[in-house]
Design a protein around this motif. Structure first.
Motif, PDB file in Angstrom:
ATOM      1  N   MET A  76       6.192   4.205 -13.852  1.00  0.00           N
ATOM      2  CA  MET A  76       6.498   3.800 -15.197  1.00  0.00           C
ATOM      3  C   MET A  76       7.625   2.692 -15.061  1.00  0.00           C
ATOM      4  SD  MET A  76       7.645   7.374 -15.975  1.00  0.00           S
ATOM      5  CE  MET A  76       6.232   7.668 -14.917  1.00  0.00           C
ATOM      6  N   PRO A  77       7.613   1.729 -16.000  1.00  0.00           N
ATOM      7  CA  PRO A  77       8.469   0.635 -16.003  1.00  0.00           C
ATOM      8  C   PRO A  77       9.912   1.080 -16.295  1.00  0.00           C
ATOM      9  CG  PRO A  77       7.045   0.647 -17.971  1.00  0.00           C
ATOM     10  CD  PRO A  77       6.465   1.739 -16.920  1.00  0.00           C
ATOM     11  N   ILE A  78      10.868   0.216 -15.715  1.00  0.00           N
ATOM     12  CA  ILE A  78      12.283   0.572 -15.982  1.00  0.00           C
ATOM     13  C   ILE A  78      12.798  -0.959 -16.511  1.00  0.00           C
ATOM     14  CG2 ILE A  78      12.303   2.593 -14.713  1.00  0.00           C
ATOM     15  CD1 ILE A  78      13.762   0.815 -12.578  1.00  0.00           C
ATOM     16  N   ILE A  79      13.880  -0.765 -17.112  1.00  0.00           N
ATOM     17  CA  ILE A  79      14.604  -1.949 -17.402  1.00  0.00           C
ATOM     18  C   ILE A  79      15.195  -2.610 -16.344  1.00  0.00           C
ATOM     19  CG2 ILE A  79      16.421  -2.950 -18.977  1.00  0.00           C
ATOM     20  CD1 ILE A  79      16.048  -0.511 -20.858  1.00  0.00           C
ATOM     21  N   ASP A  80      14.669  -4.015 -16.145  1.00  0.00           N
ATOM     22  CA  ASP A  80      15.321  -4.467 -14.805  1.00  0.00           C
ATOM     23  C   ASP A  80      15.070  -6.026 -14.983  1.00  0.00           C
ATOM     24  OD1 ASP A  80      16.174  -3.969 -11.912  1.00  0.00           O
ATOM     25  OD2 ASP A  80      14.625  -5.564 -11.985  1.00  0.00           O
ATOM     26  N   GLU A  81      15.828  -6.894 -14.263  1.00  0.00           N
ATOM     27  CA  GLU A  81      15.563  -8.119 -14.414  1.00  0.00           C
ATOM     28  C   GLU A  81      14.100  -8.678 -14.027  1.00  0.00           C
ATOM     29  OE1 GLU A  81      18.675 -10.290 -12.119  1.00  0.00           O
ATOM     30  OE2 GLU A  81      20.079  -9.720 -13.518  1.00  0.00           O
ATOM     31  N   ASN A  82      13.630  -8.019 -13.249  1.00  0.00           N
ATOM     32  CA  ASN A  82      12.295  -8.097 -12.852  1.00  0.00           C
ATOM     33  C   ASN A  82      11.186  -7.348 -13.479  1.00  0.00           C
ATOM     34  OD1 ASN A  82       9.568  -8.251 -11.448  1.00  0.00           O
ATOM     35  ND2 ASN A  82      10.654  -8.307  -9.374  1.00  0.00           N
ATOM     36  N   PRO A  83      10.302  -7.689 -14.502  1.00  0.00           N
ATOM     37  CA  PRO A  83       9.357  -7.050 -15.023  1.00  0.00           C
ATOM     38  C   PRO A  83       8.427  -6.214 -14.429  1.00  0.00           C
ATOM     39  CG  PRO A  83       8.805  -9.184 -15.350  1.00  0.00           C
ATOM     40  CD  PRO A  83      10.049  -9.259 -14.439  1.00  0.00           C
ATOM     41  N   LEU A  84       8.271  -6.300 -13.297  1.00  0.00           N
ATOM     42  CA  LEU A  84       7.359  -5.531 -12.214  1.00  0.00           C
ATOM     43  C   LEU A  84       8.153  -4.485 -11.533  1.00  0.00           C
ATOM     44  CD1 LEU A  84       5.306  -8.349 -10.333  1.00  0.00           C
ATOM     45  CD2 LEU A  84       4.688  -7.233 -12.478  1.00  0.00           C
ATOM     46  N   THR A  85       9.413  -4.090 -11.801  1.00  0.00           N
ATOM     47  CA  THR A  85      10.188  -2.914 -11.295  1.00  0.00           C
ATOM     48  C   THR A  85       9.739  -1.784 -11.886  1.00  0.00           C
ATOM     49  OG1 THR A  85      12.184  -4.472 -10.960  1.00  0.00           O
ATOM     50  CG2 THR A  85      12.412  -2.295 -10.884  1.00  0.00           C
ATOM     51  N   VAL A  86       9.184  -0.867 -11.099  1.00  0.00           N
ATOM     52  CA  VAL A  86       9.058   0.631 -11.733  1.00  0.00           C
ATOM     53  C   VAL A  86       9.724   1.510 -11.185  1.00  0.00           C
ATOM     54  CG1 VAL A  86       6.602  -0.148 -12.303  1.00  0.00           C
ATOM     55  CG2 VAL A  86       7.021   0.562 -10.043  1.00  0.00           C
ATOM     56  N   LYS A  87       9.704   2.793 -11.681  1.00  0.00           N
ATOM     57  CA  LYS A  87      10.193   4.180 -11.047  1.00  0.00           C
ATOM     58  C   LYS A  87       9.055   4.818 -10.616  1.00  0.00           C
ATOM     59  CE  LYS A  87      13.454   6.324 -12.793  1.00  0.00           C
ATOM     60  NZ  LYS A  87      14.191   7.165 -13.757  1.00  0.00           N
ATOM     61  N   VAL A  88       8.869   5.326  -9.339  1.00  0.00           N
ATOM     62  CA  VAL A  88       7.792   6.149  -8.805  1.00  0.00           C
ATOM     63  C   VAL A  88       8.221   7.404  -8.376  1.00  0.00           C
ATOM     64  CG1 VAL A  88       6.217   4.294  -8.249  1.00  0.00           C
ATOM     65  CG2 VAL A  88       7.611   5.294  -6.547  1.00  0.00           C
ATOM     66  N   GLU A  89       7.254   8.407  -8.260  1.00  0.00           N
ATOM     67  CA  GLU A  89       7.441   9.894  -7.908  1.00  0.00           C
ATOM     68  C   GLU A  89       7.296   9.790  -6.519  1.00  0.00           C
ATOM     69  OE1 GLU A  89       4.580  12.669  -9.290  1.00  0.00           O
ATOM     70  OE2 GLU A  89       3.143  11.403  -9.113  1.00  0.00           O
ATOM     71  N   GLU A  90       7.841  10.938  -5.902  1.00  0.00           N
ATOM     72  CA  GLU A  90       7.527  11.085  -4.444  1.00  0.00           C
ATOM     73  C   GLU A  90       6.171  11.370  -3.980  1.00  0.00           C
ATOM     74  OE1 GLU A  90      10.560  13.886  -2.650  1.00  0.00           O
ATOM     75  OE2 GLU A  90      12.292  12.569  -3.546  1.00  0.00           O
ATOM     76  N   TYR A  91       5.545  12.024  -4.911  1.00  0.00           N
ATOM     77  CA  TYR A  91       3.939  12.464  -4.475  1.00  0.00           C
ATOM     78  C   TYR A  91       3.171  11.387  -4.357  1.00  0.00           C
ATOM     79  CZ  TYR A  91      -0.425  14.785  -5.203  1.00  0.00           C
ATOM     80  OH  TYR A  91      -1.738  15.235  -4.915  1.00  0.00           O
ATOM     81  N   LYS A  92       2.316  11.499  -3.377  1.00  0.00           N
ATOM     82  CA  LYS A  92       1.215  10.483  -3.454  1.00  0.00           C
ATOM     83  C   LYS A  92      -0.092  10.876  -2.844  1.00  0.00           C
ATOM     84  CE  LYS A  92       3.630   8.528   0.668  1.00  0.00           C
ATOM     85  NZ  LYS A  92       4.909   9.498   0.711  1.00  0.00           N
ATOM     86  N   GLU A  93      -1.232  10.461  -3.194  1.00  0.00           N
ATOM     87  CA  GLU A  93      -2.457  10.841  -2.630  1.00  0.00           C
ATOM     88  C   GLU A  93      -3.527   9.436  -2.764  1.00  0.00           C
ATOM     89  OE1 GLU A  93      -5.084  14.565  -2.751  1.00  0.00           O
ATOM     90  OE2 GLU A  93      -5.371  13.495  -4.461  1.00  0.00           O
ATOM     91  N   TRP A  94      -3.980   9.068  -1.668  1.00  0.00           N
ATOM     92  CA  TRP A  94      -4.865   7.884  -1.836  1.00  0.00           C
ATOM     93  C   TRP A  94      -6.159   8.208  -0.941  1.00  0.00           C
ATOM     94  CZ3 TRP A  94      -3.944   2.597   0.762  1.00  0.00           C
ATOM     95  CH2 TRP A  94      -4.531   1.802   0.132  1.00  0.00           C
ATOM     96  N   ILE A  95      -7.262   8.621  -1.584  1.00  0.00           N
ATOM     97  CA  ILE A  95      -8.488   9.022  -0.962  1.00  0.00           C
ATOM     98  C   ILE A  95      -9.560   8.043  -1.177  1.00  0.00           C
ATOM     99  CG2 ILE A  95     -10.233  10.671  -0.568  1.00  0.00           C
ATOM    100  CD1 ILE A  95      -8.246  12.683  -1.772  1.00  0.00           C
ATOM    101  N   ILE A  96     -10.346   7.321   0.056  1.00  0.00           N
ATOM    102  CA  ILE A  96     -11.102   6.469  -0.057  1.00  0.00           C
ATOM    103  C   ILE A  96     -12.533   6.637   0.373  1.00  0.00           C
ATOM    104  CG2 ILE A  96     -11.698   3.946   0.708  1.00  0.00           C
ATOM    105  CD1 ILE A  96      -9.027   4.336  -0.969  1.00  0.00           C
ATOM    106  N   ASP A  97     -13.597   6.123  -0.145  1.00  0.00           N
ATOM    107  CA  ASP A  97     -14.900   6.517   0.116  1.00  0.00           C
ATOM    108  C   ASP A  97     -15.374   5.791   1.328  1.00  0.00           C
ATOM    109  OD1 ASP A  97     -17.521   6.984   0.229  1.00  0.00           O
ATOM    110  OD2 ASP A  97     -18.108   5.692  -1.485  1.00  0.00           O
ATOM    111  N   LYS A  98     -15.140   6.742   2.365  1.00  0.00           N
ATOM    112  CA  LYS A  98     -15.638   5.846   3.750  1.00  0.00           C
ATOM    113  C   LYS A  98     -17.123   5.335   4.042  1.00  0.00           C
ATOM    114  CE  LYS A  98     -16.514  10.122   6.650  1.00  0.00           C
ATOM    115  NZ  LYS A  98     -15.941  11.115   7.759  1.00  0.00           N
ATOM    116  N   LYS A  99     -17.967   6.111   3.032  1.00  0.00           N
ATOM    117  CA  LYS A  99     -19.263   5.522   3.306  1.00  0.00           C
ATOM    118  C   LYS A  99     -19.460   3.910   2.956  1.00  0.00           C
ATOM    119  CE  LYS A  99     -20.767   8.914   0.712  1.00  0.00           C
ATOM    120  NZ  LYS A  99     -21.690  10.012   0.002  1.00  0.00           N
ATOM    121  N   ASN A 100     -18.479   3.431   1.916  1.00  0.00           N
ATOM    122  CA  ASN A 100     -18.856   1.960   1.376  1.00  0.00           C
ATOM    123  C   ASN A 100     -17.620   1.220   1.998  1.00  0.00           C
ATOM    124  OD1 ASN A 100     -19.565  -0.107   0.020  1.00  0.00           O
ATOM    125  ND2 ASN A 100     -18.527   0.630  -1.851  1.00  0.00           N
TER     126      ASN A 100
END
Length: 287
Positions: A76-100
């Protein structure tokens, strides 16, 4: 970029593919749309290919891959000079379709490959039922942040009930174990309750018409549950809560409220949710 504007990137991506074709670049390119929507990469490709000539499309099919992904990490965005600055959680998951794929992505850190992408993509969609419900039910109680609603006993009971219904249907539909879904959803509930994120209720509740569409987090899990003899009363509690959401700053919410006021909730169920008036789910909701 967000599901509602994903397709506006098609022009830029098509231009890149055209330049690669013109310059005879033979190194494979992988384009992955990491969005909170099902088969986002495929949907993006469907828009890109309309902008290519027949020869460019042939090149694209040989050299460019659009594998679908399941990605989980709240930001989620946070107030910062850079409008792309975000706060993220530690949890992460990224699963990709290997057939394609047209190249080896296995050296990318924390990326997982699967030959059963539908199960993982829909597992996320089915647990987003709970995330959305925390938001809409939290709005009804006047909460500001998701974590506040997640600690509400009444909301927690309704949300866990909906996740049980979603999980039982998901397991039967994709030949998976119920326990796998419930373990995953328990992690999701802990994420929703993270007080460090300060995730606003309105962020989660925005674009209710998209969230009520046929392949999204309420209707598809409910239909799947019914398919296997599970009456999704808790998911229906969630659908009802969407109807009560108000936000004058969100275009879809304003449209939803107008439709309900002028034509009734049944119009939402048929035109937005895609339900037949004779269907079991339509009548369960109306009743």
């Amino acid at each position: 970029v967000g599901p509602s504007v994903l397709y506006t990137t098609a022009n830029y991506i098509a231009d890149i593919i055209k330049k690669r074709y013109k310059n005879n670049i033979t190194k494979p390119l992988t384009i992955i749309a990491c969005e909170n929507m099902k088969y986002a990469s495929t949907s993006l490709y469907d828009n890109v290919k309309l902008l290519l000539t027949s020869t460019e499309l042939t090149y694209c099919q040989e050299m460019v891959a659009f594998p679908d992904a399941e990605v989980s990490r709240m930001a989620m965005p946070i107030i910062d000079e850079n409008p792309l600055t975000v706060k993220v959680e530690e949890y992460k998951e990224w699963i990709i379709d290997k057939k394609n794929l047209k190249s080896d992505l296995s050296d990318i850190k924390d990326l997982e490959l699967t030959d059963n992408p539908a199960a993982f993509i829909n597992r996320k969609i089915y647990t987003l039922t709970g995330h959305a419900m925390v938001g809409y039910l939290g709005f009804q109680k006047g909460y500001t942040y998701i974590y506040e609603a997640a600690y509400d006993d009444e909301i927690f009971k309704k949300v866990t009930g909906a996740l049980m219904e979603s999980g039982r249907g998901w397991a039967r539909e994709y030949g998976m174990l119920e326990e796998d879904f419930f373990e995953y959803s328990s992690v999701m509930l802990r994420r929703f309750a993270d007080i460090r994120l300060k995730d606003p209720i309105h962020r989660v509740c925005r674009e209710p018409l998209r969230k009520l569409s046929p392949r999204e987090r309420f209707i598809q899990p409910a239909i799947t549950a019914i398919k296997y003899g599970i009456l999704p009363y808790s998911i229906i509690d969630g659908i009802k809560s969407v109807f009560e959401y108000k936000n004058n700053d969100d275009e879809q919410t304003v449209s939803m409220c107008k439709i309900i006021k002028n034509m009734g909730k049944g119009e939402i169920l048929t035109d937005i949710c895609g339900l037949e008036r004779e269907s079991v789910l339509y009548n369960l909701i109306i009743n």
